[in-house]
Design a protein around this motif. Structure first.
Motif, PDB file in Angstrom:
ATOM      1  N   UNK A  40       0.828  -1.210   0.000  1.00  0.00           N
ATOM      2  CA  UNK A  40       0.000   0.000   0.000  1.00  0.00           C
ATOM      3  C   UNK A  40       0.862   1.260   0.000  1.00  0.00           C
ATOM      4  N   UNK A  41       1.920   1.286   0.802  1.00  0.00           N
ATOM      5  CA  UNK A  41       2.818   2.446   0.855  1.00  0.00           C
ATOM      6  C   UNK A  41       3.541   2.638  -0.472  1.00  0.00           C
ATOM      7  N   UNK A  42       3.970   1.534  -1.078  1.00  0.00           N
ATOM      8  CA  UNK A  42       4.644   1.636  -2.372  1.00  0.00           C
ATOM      9  C   UNK A  42       3.697   2.174  -3.437  1.00  0.00           C
ATOM     10  N   UNK A  43       2.450   1.712  -3.446  1.00  0.00           N
ATOM     11  CA  UNK A  43       1.453   2.223  -4.391  1.00  0.00           C
ATOM     12  C   UNK A  43       1.228   3.719  -4.188  1.00  0.00           C
ATOM     13  N   UNK A  44       1.156   4.144  -2.913  1.00  0.00           N
ATOM     14  CA  UNK A  44       0.967   5.559  -2.607  1.00  0.00           C
ATOM     15  C   UNK A  44       2.158   6.389  -3.086  1.00  0.00           C
TER      16      UNK A  44
END
Length: 74
Positions: A40-44
């Motif tokens: 999720x953090x990488x996508x953000x």
């Protein structure tokens, strides 16, 4: 955008990628205090970088001027 990993060898960054000469790159160096991003953090992060590339951001200087009350209001 591509995420590419590599290693520093004799003071130079080595990685394999199909990039043309002159392609701009950004390097984020991991250190002992770094941690892995969640999916999720990488996508953000990738979404934020795409917004910056498309011009959808507030310049840091403009933000500081606005916070100080001497710049344009958004």
């Amino acid at each position: 955008m591509k995420v590419i990993t590599g290693r520093v060898v004799s003071g130079k960054i080595e990685f394999e990628a199909d990039l043309r000469d002159g392609t701009p790159v950004a390097i984020l160096a991991a250190d002992e205090t770094s941690r892995q991003l969640s999916a999720e953090e990488e996508d953000e992060l990738l979404e934020s970088l795409e917004q910056i590339r498309s011009g959808n951001y507030v310049d840091g200087r403009a933000l500081l001027q606005d916070l100080r009350g001497s710049g344009p209001r958004f």
